[in-house]
Design an enzyme around this catalytic site. Sequence first.
Site, PDB file in Angstrom:
ATOM      1  N   HIS A 147       1.059  -0.862  -0.109  1.00 39.98           N
ATOM      2  CA  HIS A 147       0.032   0.213   0.534  1.00 39.98           C
ATOM      3  C   HIS A 147       0.998   1.229   0.110  1.00 39.98           C
ATOM      4  CE1 HIS A 147       0.966  -0.751   4.204  1.00 39.98           C
ATOM      5  NE2 HIS A 147       0.166   0.047   4.504  1.00 39.98           N
ATOM      6  N   HIS A 167      -2.106   7.710  10.129  1.00 46.37           N
ATOM      7  CA  HIS A 167      -1.166   7.187  10.826  1.00 46.37           C
ATOM      8  C   HIS A 167      -0.192   7.787   9.512  1.00 46.37           C
ATOM      9  CE1 HIS A 167      -1.869   3.655   9.815  1.00 46.37           C
ATOM     10  NE2 HIS A 167      -0.256   3.510   8.732  1.00 46.37           N
ATOM     11  N   HIS A 175       0.559  -6.652  11.379  1.00 45.87           N
ATOM     12  CA  HIS A 175      -0.897  -6.770  10.688  1.00 45.87           C
ATOM     13  C   HIS A 175      -0.737  -7.815   9.986  1.00 45.87           C
ATOM     14  CE1 HIS A 175      -0.701  -2.576  11.776  1.00 45.87           C
ATOM     15  NE2 HIS A 175       0.354  -2.626  11.054  1.00 45.87           N
ATOM     16  N   GLU A 186       3.601   5.288  12.385  1.00 53.96           N
ATOM     17  CA  GLU A 186       4.280   3.598  12.650  1.00 53.96           C
ATOM     18  C   GLU A 186       5.763   3.854  11.823  1.00 53.96           C
ATOM     19  OE1 GLU A 186       2.627   1.546   9.329  1.00 53.96           O
ATOM     20  OE2 GLU A 186       2.104  -0.227  10.230  1.00 53.96           O
TER      21      GLU A 186
END
Lengths: 306, 306, 306, 306
Positions: free
Chosen positions: D198, D213, D245, D264
């Site tokens: 992503h 974030h 994740h 993050e």
Amino acid sequence: MSNQGVLRPGHVIIRVLDIHEAKDYYVNVLGLIETAQDANGKVYLKAWDEHDHHSIVLQEADEPGIEVMAFKVSDEATLKRLANEIENFGIKTELFAANTHLATGKRVRFTAPTGHVFELYSEKELVGNGMPVVNPGVKAPNLKGIHPNNFDHCALIGDDVEGSYKLFVNVLGFQLAERVIAGDNMIAAFLSCSNKPHDVAFIHAPVKGKLHHLSFAVDSWAHVLNAADKIAENEVPHEIGPTRHGITRGETIYFFDPSGNRNEIFSGGYLWYPDRPILTWTVDELPKALFFHERKLNETFLSVMT
Amino acid sequence: MSNQGVLRPGHVIIRVLDIHEAKDYYVNVLGLIETAQDANGKVYLKAWDEHDHHSIVLQEADEPGIEVMAFKVSDEATLKRLANEIENFGIKTELFAANTHLATGKRVRFTAPTGHVFELYSEKELVGNGMPVVNPGVKAPNLKGIHPNNFDHCALIGDDVEGSYKLFVNVLGFQLAERVIAGDNMIAAFLSCSNKPHDVAFIHAPVKGKLHHLSFAVDSWAHVLNAADKIAENEVPHEIGPTRHGITRGETIYFFDPSGNRNEIFSGGYLWYPDRPILTWTVDELPKALFFHERKLNETFLSVMT
Amino acid sequence: MSNQGVLRPGHVIIRVLDIHEAKDYYVNVLGLIETAQDANGKVYLKAWDEHDHHSIVLQEADEPGIEVMAFKVSDEATLKRLANEIENFGIKTELFAANTHLATGKRVRFTAPTGHVFELYSEKELVGNGMPVVNPGVKAPNLKGIHPNNFDHCALIGDDVEGSYKLFVNVLGFQLAERVIAGDNMIAAFLSCSNKPHDVAFIHAPVKGKLHHLSFAVDSWAHVLNAADKIAENEVPHEIGPTRHGITRGETIYFFDPSGNRNEIFSGGYLWYPDRPILTWTVDELPKALFFHERKLNETFLSVMT
Amino acid sequence: MSNQGVLRPGHVIIRVLDIHEAKDYYVNVLGLIETAQDANGKVYLKAWDEHDHHSIVLQEADEPGIEVMAFKVSDEATLKRLANEIENFGIKTELFAANTHLATGKRVRFTAPTGHVFELYSEKELVGNGMPVVNPGVKAPNLKGIHPNNFDHCALIGDDVEGSYKLFVNVLGFQLAERVIAGDNMIAAFLSCSNKPHDVAFIHAPVKGKLHHLSFAVDSWAHVLNAADKIAENEVPHEIGPTRHGITRGETIYFFDPSGNRNEIFSGGYLWYPDRPILTWTVDELPKALFFHERKLNETFLSVMT
């Protein structure tokens, strides 16, 4: 285990050709912390997570090598007892008064059959590890270079491995964790006085009192990579690694200080206990015992010593 | 260090609600190796790099918890000496003949002030770690699940932490590595009989004989991640982690066996020596002491016990 | 980036001396997954996290080496466009109908100036990565051996590096990420069609169509160690590593399949973008470019090819 | 892939409550490099391995949040083409002259259906990554704090996820890699313009233009631990992690900058290609999708936004 005996490798005095160059390397590349320099120019260093005043002493000399390897013992009674037992074993000892070596108590000196000078002592000034003892953190601030946690062991080269082995096991209370044999001869002995797979190793060659390497411990294989990157960035002469040892299973890299003394950074290895079986490597499997991934000897590892 | 004394946590007997479910979990998810099942249905397990016959015993019961924690001592003379000293300390001991516990020699049983039943023994059948002792490799073949290297320690909960602390330090030769204090009270004690930062810990609560967790050691933080992935893939109840402890600096994850007994997988931690300063955490810093990254308590860690 | 162009290395057909031995190695040691064996005895394999039917094809032959390297392109229009552009560049192409190569659509074949046979295709049967597409996990179950995530790139050896470079950059839309120069000559070109620092590399030697290595990607340096342990345990011929490349920064180990084809397991490397500066290594720094830790060439890396 | 299109997240302008405090955090704790401060007090920062002038801009404001997220596109023709296509899609665009944003060429600004302000640009001043382009090393010297390699992505919160999804996929050429669905509604969309899983994510909540974030990439899980230790040592507010994740498989830790903007640090994740199947998570599996190890939601992750 009770605390009667040899606790750990306490310090080594290393001969270096140029004290300034050596200090720059050990402080800025290896990342040890300087705690003192004495009137004779000797430089005293510690790894960050050691509490004692020093574990490495640099002494300028015409040739590289190891001057003394010293072990910390649990208390003064043990120091006396071991001095007696060494004498009973047939090896002369010499007693030095407290503070004749900086920040250190009484010392007992003797020479092992392989020609290495050892000392025992029970007291050394504490300087701490850079963190408070109440509500400490997990790492001291402002560390440089590779900054291993602690000095871990030496591998020493000499002609009478069997003799030094007997002294360390029968008198000093070490245990044999692993050995390499050629026929009936033990050509390398890995000796522990702790839960580490070795605190000192003796390797056979027809010489006296030589150093194979000084070893420093880091937390993990990821830190071995970091060490490898830093020795490359600083153009430190590389020998072998990152790789794994068969002996001890340790993850390792070898390189040389500016005087040619071999250094190791390693992590891992199993938990040693005195009732764990002794592991034996036969000389035909020496390549795998030394370098588990490569499974072949290199040109220098068995020939270069200081 | 000399070998007179307590060597290590040797085994624990754990109460489980369903022996089949428990065995499936400890063998296939945690990755321990089954070495025996006895006539009473107890299952004997070892971690792969242990040489002794077993370190975990599963015993079906109506409630989870810990039945016995047993320490291996260096030899039979030590076993006798410690039995005497425990009696002298004012705690009754009971002697069991060899083989009344499978594959194990004579045992001395006693109950510590926190209500936990401990045993000492000096002999256990060796079964090896799955590799030869001549020219071994670095890892046994065909391991399953998380397969930690070894059972490492227990954390135990009870009301008289000070009492159990005194017994372990003054009689059994353990050292206090770290402690948590609330005012003048020591509410947790981390005790070592080795170079590990703890072999057993006592944590205060107004109960007797409770288990906080069983802990198993892996090589590194990378293996903690692998453990975390495997507990998730197997739908094992997760408590906290991967994270780092302030106490011991260990890298850790906590989860629960099918009976609700808390398990830990951890790596790292410093090298403990008896002359290293005792570290103290004040109760206001407990969140950081427990979970260095989170720095906050969770709902279960201080309340769930078995 | 838009999807018009070459997506990735799709598969390679590798020549092996003994198909049974090769299959055993690629499945059980390297840990690829067999998806088919065709009537001619060719074995089709994929890495676990690839969705396409295969990325490695083993073909028995009298000599090892690479038969074909095939790239997947984004769609059939791109396939046609690139076929035209290759012809316009002056290189003949050959069109193969769908399913003349198992589970694969139409293919365009051409030979690059370095003598390597390449193919382009836009369709291949999807078999998935062993996890559902709804609520997947993070790793497929029951993987064996090293099990890299995916086939990553090839390094190929030939005489006209400049020629193949021009074809790949000017026609196929690759970008030059790094290069090695000797005076005015580019003796190695690392070419990307993605965000990886290379998808194919060309290295100069006065030969045609030779293979330097096939490379497979793992998650991290910890997995490179695991690969190193597994190649040692399985007595796979080791060449060099674990180490780091200067070129691409990748963490790496090299070894040989049973036919002598060089394999690499690697992790890391930076994120490539077409607007990132091209990095140049001069031939005098080749040792560091290749092996950042060792900073010296070994005997085989520049001479052994298949 | 050819280079026609959106290359990557180029920079974000972040609103911070106190520019001095924010700069101290982003430079000394996160370890970004300051490249400029403009006349309005905005601070320009880059991650060490980025070559462009900046990727993070700090702008003092009364409320935290994100002012602009800007993408670098491949060239000026693409910039014009995309501006037209955005207008054709029914969204107004605004053109800004070169250097109206420091060190950056012409910019096209538009507001997505979720209320976020985006910009596209094709030119930004190159400042390099601190290493030469001829015979570089593998890491820039003198880095501080966590020093991630690069700014990686943003997760953004707004009410019309479907609308922003359509804009990014149908107009800007992104692909949907993963999504979370609740019944027929897509409540989160993870969109890639690269081989990363992503580059931007949209998450549903009945608000406009909010930030979930900012994410920064490090090499591996070992570096996530280092980040976790550093946020603890610096008393940075921690939210969750280290963990993994389910979505993207990334290894991750979340924490907050001094203004409350969520940051993050992550590593890993698979290699995305446009022909890889879209992964779907159903809302009942959201706990696992978010935090694969914990498999439960925490109190803040879905509610705290800036």
